[in-house]
Write a protein that holds these residues in place. Structure first.
Motif, PDB file in Angstrom:
ATOM      1  N   PRO A   1      -4.469   1.034   5.475  1.00 45.40           N
ATOM      2  CA  PRO A   1      -3.910   1.175   4.136  1.00 45.40           C
ATOM      3  C   PRO A   1      -4.561   2.319   3.366  1.00 45.40           C
ATOM      4  O   PRO A   1      -5.765   2.558   3.487  1.00 45.40           O
ATOM      5  CB  PRO A   1      -4.226  -0.173   3.480  1.00 45.40           C
ATOM      6  N   SER A   2      -3.752   3.024   2.587  1.00 50.09           N
ATOM      7  CA  SER A   2      -4.265   4.068   1.697  1.00 50.09           C
ATOM      8  C   SER A   2      -3.299   4.209   0.530  1.00 50.09           C
ATOM      9  O   SER A   2      -2.197   3.684   0.549  1.00 50.09           O
ATOM     10  CB  SER A   2      -4.427   5.396   2.440  1.00 50.09           C
ATOM     11  N   GLY A   3      -3.737   4.912  -0.493  1.00 54.37           N
ATOM     12  CA  GLY A   3      -2.906   5.131  -1.671  1.00 54.37           C
ATOM     13  C   GLY A   3      -2.901   3.934  -2.599  1.00 54.37           C
ATOM     14  O   GLY A   3      -3.875   3.190  -2.693  1.00 54.37           O
TER      15      GLY A   3
ATOM     16  N   ALA B   1       0.858  -1.185   0.000  1.00 55.75           N
ATOM     17  CA  ALA B   1       0.000   0.000   0.000  1.00 55.75           C
ATOM     18  C   ALA B   1       0.894   1.235   0.000  1.00 55.75           C
ATOM     19  O   ALA B   1       2.041   1.173   0.445  1.00 55.75           O
ATOM     20  CB  ALA B   1      -0.900   0.006   1.226  1.00 55.75           C
ATOM     21  N   GLY B   2       0.363   2.342  -0.507  1.00 56.27           N
ATOM     22  CA  GLY B   2       1.114   3.590  -0.497  1.00 56.27           C
ATOM     23  C   GLY B   2       1.520   3.976   0.914  1.00 56.27           C
ATOM     24  O   GLY B   2       2.639   4.412   1.164  1.00 56.27           O
TER      25      GLY B   2
ATOM     26  N   LEU C   1      -6.646   2.337  -4.607  1.00 55.49           N
ATOM     27  CA  LEU C   1      -7.583   1.337  -4.117  1.00 55.49           C
ATOM     28  C   LEU C   1      -7.241   0.763  -2.746  1.00 55.49           C
ATOM     29  O   LEU C   1      -8.030   0.016  -2.188  1.00 55.49           O
ATOM     30  CB  LEU C   1      -7.628   0.201  -5.151  1.00 55.49           C
ATOM     31  N   ALA C   2      -6.099   1.095  -2.163  1.00 53.93           N
ATOM     32  CA  ALA C   2      -5.671   0.445  -0.920  1.00 53.93           C
ATOM     33  C   ALA C   2      -6.681   0.609   0.210  1.00 53.93           C
ATOM     34  O   ALA C   2      -6.846  -0.282   1.031  1.00 53.93           O
ATOM     35  CB  ALA C   2      -4.303   0.957  -0.489  1.00 53.93           C
ATOM     36  N   ASP C   3      -7.390   1.736   0.237  1.00 49.40           N
ATOM     37  CA  ASP C   3      -8.355   1.958   1.315  1.00 49.40           C
ATOM     38  C   ASP C   3      -9.583   1.057   1.211  1.00 49.40           C
ATOM     39  O   ASP C   3     -10.372   0.973   2.144  1.00 49.40           O
ATOM     40  CB  ASP C   3      -8.778   3.424   1.377  1.00 49.40           C
TER      41      ASP C   3
END
Length: 144
Positions: free
Chosen positions: A56-58, A19-20, A121-123
């Protein structure tokens, strides 16, 4: 002239997820991708399970494909044909696509339909999310 099949290979490879920011941990009993390489075409298929996440994000990525992608245009034109999410953290309204940049063994998974490079899409990934992938990409013609 005749065409000669200079490369055929089948195998399994364990991948990870990224994930970012934050983390996405894959279940070690469901982290395997099956692949077949014929010439410079690599077909991959697998069912991957997320065991845990931490904010998770990014960019959401699958890391460790069996061969580096090759796209002479350099514009990440290698797109995986089918990606399916089960048990996402929230609804996903648009198509999910996988993009492998030139020279990379990492697939970025994005939501299509935006006016730019695609939404991250990580979120949307949660513990117990399952990702089913099936598709193909090109690698170097004479890579050993």
């Amino acid at each position: 002239t005749s065409f000669i099949l200079d490369r055929y290979e089948e195998g399994l490879i364990d991948v990870t997820m990224g994930a970012g920011s934050g983390t996405i941990t894959i279940n070690s009993s469901a982290d395997t991708v099956f692949y077949t390489r014929i010439g410079r075409v690599v077909h991959i298929q697998g069912r991957l399970e997320v065991s845990s996440v931490s904010s998770p994000s990014g960019e959401f990525t699958i890391i460790g494909l069996p061969y580096a992608a090759h796209d002479p245009g350099g514009d990440a034109a290698n797109i995986i044909a089918g990606i399916y999410f089960e048990n996402a953290s929230s609804s996903i309204a648009n198509n999910i696509i996988g993009i492998i940049a030139d020279g990379s063994t990492t697939m970025a998974i994005r939501i299509s339909g935006s006016t730019s490079a695609g939404a991250t899409l990580a979120d949307k990934v949660d513990a117990d999310t399952n990702i089913l992938i099936s598709g193909w990409y090109h690698t170097q013609a004479y890579e050993s």
